[in-house]
Design an enzyme around this catalytic site. Structure first.
Site, PDB file in Angstrom:
ATOM      1  N   TYR A 115     -86.599  48.200  44.267  1.00 50.74           N
ATOM      2  CA  TYR A 115     -86.690  46.742  44.300  1.00 50.74           C
ATOM      3  C   TYR A 115     -85.371  46.175  44.813  1.00 50.74           C
ATOM      4  O   TYR A 115     -84.296  46.548  44.347  1.00 50.74           O
ATOM      5  CB  TYR A 115     -87.006  46.243  42.895  1.00 50.74           C
ATOM      6  CG  TYR A 115     -87.078  44.741  42.693  1.00 50.74           C
ATOM      7  CD1 TYR A 115     -87.371  43.870  43.741  1.00 50.74           C
ATOM      8  CD2 TYR A 115     -86.887  44.184  41.438  1.00 50.74           C
ATOM      9  CE1 TYR A 115     -87.442  42.506  43.541  1.00 50.74           C
ATOM     10  CE2 TYR A 115     -86.965  42.819  41.215  1.00 50.74           C
ATOM     11  CZ  TYR A 115     -87.242  41.979  42.284  1.00 50.74           C
ATOM     12  OH  TYR A 115     -87.312  40.623  42.089  1.00 50.74           O
ATOM     13  N   CYS A 116     -85.453  45.256  45.782  1.00 53.76           N
ATOM     14  CA  CYS A 116     -84.288  44.579  46.337  1.00 53.76           C
ATOM     15  C   CYS A 116     -83.305  45.616  46.884  1.00 53.76           C
ATOM     16  O   CYS A 116     -83.707  46.513  47.615  1.00 53.76           O
ATOM     17  CB  CYS A 116     -83.674  43.666  45.269  1.00 53.76           C
ATOM     18  SG  CYS A 116     -82.349  42.592  45.868  1.00 53.76           S
ATOM     19  N   LEU A 117     -82.025  45.552  46.541  1.00 52.68           N
ATOM     20  CA  LEU A 117     -81.069  46.531  47.048  1.00 52.68           C
ATOM     21  C   LEU A 117     -81.359  47.928  46.531  1.00 52.68           C
ATOM     22  O   LEU A 117     -80.957  48.916  47.151  1.00 52.68           O
ATOM     23  CB  LEU A 117     -79.647  46.115  46.685  1.00 52.68           C
ATOM     24  CG  LEU A 117     -79.048  45.004  47.540  1.00 52.68           C
ATOM     25  CD1 LEU A 117     -77.693  44.579  46.995  1.00 52.68           C
ATOM     26  CD2 LEU A 117     -78.913  45.429  48.992  1.00 52.68           C
TER      27      LEU A 117
END
Length: 576
Positions: free
Chosen positions: A295-297
């Site tokens: 998720y995300c970075l």
């Protein structure tokens, strides 16, 4: 490298001045302003164009008398601040029209031929910030909704708002009701089964008699506490997944302190991904592989790991043997190509990175408070002005929710890692260019072969969905892409439920086969089928198709248990 006295002087000066500019580089801001001013100053033709546009928009503003005019207030307005019917009556319709026309003027005026694209985007962004502050919705006498509320409450709401302002200004405001980690959120039953200096690895207990053979490994971003994916039970993605018959492992990042200042991206890859995969391999049947989600970075880091592992014979180069193979890769709001990173990219250039390096070198980390300041710029209308209007002018304190409590649970980033990821990913776009190096070896996303499931969200200011979509151009793997309603967090935390509870929730989804022709993002949008409700069931079904046959669930081996979930790392809190 040892810091010289002159370098220390510069660092201390820059760090002291940073709060005055909200942590933004004053040099970057000045260069953007100078680029705009000089190019406009030597372009009399452009000046005439803008003067004509200003006259046209001014005349349009004066013609507005009520909401019956084209583009009037109400449900037709694309700005939620002006959708109330009260904005359709004069003189508020004229105030609203003048503000919207000012926005239109600056969308055009911020760009002058000859300016760099980066400076033009910065000029437009900060013009929008100033206008957001001056919006008529923010002020008592120019907001008809607030005036009507003041009359109806006989001034009681204004008085309550004044008390809120005084409490905030004096620092005496009562803290919101506490949301307790491990009691209200992060309560899905599980055990910590592995720990190193950077992560705890949680395995969740089965919630069904049978589970898919391949476990699911979840890697959240290191700039957030993992329980964004395990909020209250009704909002918990983890709980939903284990109820669907998946064996779920979750990384919980340690909240770093000054002693961790030399931790870099290779450490995050090694300790956060590869060491976790090795631990999962020891607790799983041989040969079943692992489904992985980031998720995300966390998704960006997972894509880097997947590309590194895809290199033939790369595991020994990475320092790990016998890692379980990755069967699938799921990336939620995760960018792999940072050429168009959206508004967040406006805060990242050489000057800004230099200022951030000066801020982090003294402490050894970037604080959660400093990160939160940048995100408030991205969401100033919602996080600052609309919120202040309701609290100070209408007397309504925002009610604490599990997502709000998570957002306030600050995390840190080590100085070295923060510098490396900004420079490599945002500034040089090394991953998309196949020049990102893992232990001195370049990795390429073109090596990815496993099926990929991607999620973008429509109103994402952190990972714009068109930027997330760009993985289609970087590899030939089978990709299923879902575009969900909502923003970076609310679009991902999207549990299934009755339509009347979530009337505006929906998503689009379409798949591209391996080696299939790629579509432009807007062409994909035109062709993808819309669906009502949450995207979670579609992803769970996709995971089920790739997760192998279900088998009897087994308890977590007692030999592996170090502690009960949520563990100790998620509890680390620091005041910055």
């Amino acid at each position: 490298m040892t810091e010289t006295p002159t370098q220390r002087l510069d660092r201390v000066l820059h760090a002291a001045a940073a709060p005055l500019t909200g942590g933004l580089s004053p040099v970057s801001l000045a260069l953007a302003m100078a680029d705009w001013g000089w190019h406009l100053g030597v372009s009399p033709g452009r000046q005439l164009e803008l003067a004509a546009l200003a006259a046209q928009l001014g005349a349009d503003t004066l013609r507005q008398h009520d909401g019956a005019a084209e583009g009037g207030a109400g449900a037709r307005d694309d700005d939620p601040r002006f959708r109330h019917e009260a904005w359709a009556a004069w003189p508020y319709s004229q105030l609203r029209a003048g503000f919207r026309n000012a926005e239109a003027f600056w969308r055009e005026a911020a760009r002058v031929p000859g300016m760099s694209a980066h400076h033009a985007e910065m000029t437009q962004f900060f013009a929008k910030q100033w206008l957001a502050m001056l919006a008529p919705a923010n002020w008592l006498l120019s907001n008809p909704v607030v005036l009507n509320d003041a009359v109806e409450s006989q001034g009681a709401h204004l008085a309550q708002g004044l008390r809120h302002w005084l409490a905030d200004a004096s620092g005496t405001a009562a803290p919101p009701p506490s949301v307790r980690v491990g009691q209200d959120v992060a309560v899905t039953p599980g055990k910590v089964v592995h720990r190193n200096r950077l992560i705890e690895l949680i395995r969740y207990e089965a919630q069904s008699d049978k589970v898919h053979a391949a476990p699911l490994f979840i890697l959240p971003s290191w700039i957030m506490k993992y329980y964004i994916l395990d909020l209250s039970p009704h909002n918990s993605l983890v709980r939903y997944l284990v109820e669907q018959g998946h064996t779920v492992y979750m990384v919980s990042w340690r909240n770093p302190d000054a002693s961790d200042h030399e931790l870099g991206m290779d450490d995050y890859l090694s300790l956060g991904v590869l060491d976790a995969l090795r631990a999962i391999g020891t607790l799983s049947p041989k040969g079943v592989g692992v489904q992985a989600m980031g998720y995300c970075l966390g998704g960006t880091l997972l894509a880097i790991a997947a590309a590194a592992l895809a290199r033939a014979g790369s595991a020994p180069l990475l320092g790990y043997q016998d890692l379980p193979p990755l069967k699938t890769l799921s990336l939620l709001a995760a960018q792999t190509d940072f050429s168009e990173p959206g508004e967040l990219g406006l805060f990242i250039d050489e000057s800004q990175i230099g200022l951030l390096d000066n801020l982090t070198r003294g402490k050894g980390y970037l604080s959660g408070k400093q990160m939160a300041g940048s995100f408030q710029f991205l969401h100033s209308r919602d996080l600052v002005w609309t919120r202040r209007m309701r609290e100070y002018l209408m007397g309504e304190r925002e009610q604490q929710s599990d997502l709000m409590a998570w957002n306030a649970d600050a995390t840190r980033m080590p100085a070295r890692m923060h510098h490396e990821y900004l420079t490599s990913l945002y500034l040089h776009n090394a991953l998309a260019a196949s020049s990102y190096r893992v232990n001195s070896h370049a990795v390429s996303l073109s090596e990815l072969r496993m099926p990929v499931f991607m999620v973008g969200t429509e109103r994402d200011h952190v990972s714009p969905w068109r930027s997330v979509y760009k993985l289609h151009h970087l590899c030939e793997a089978e990709i299923t892409f879902a575009l969900a309603s909502g923003g970076h967090n609310a679009g991902i935390v999207s549990p299934p439920g009755p339509h009347d509870q979530h009337p505006h929730r929906g998503y689009r989804i379409a798949s591209r086969p391996a080696h299939g022709a790629w579509l432009d993002a807007d062409d994909w949008l035109a062709q993808a089928h819309p669906h009502e409700g949450s995207w979670w069931p579609a992803w769970a079904q996709w995971l089920g198709r790739h997760g192998g046959r279900k088998q009897a669930a087994t308890p977590i081996p007692a030999r592996a248990v170090l502690a009960d979930a949520p563990g100790s790392y998620v509890m680390q809190r620091y005041s910055d």
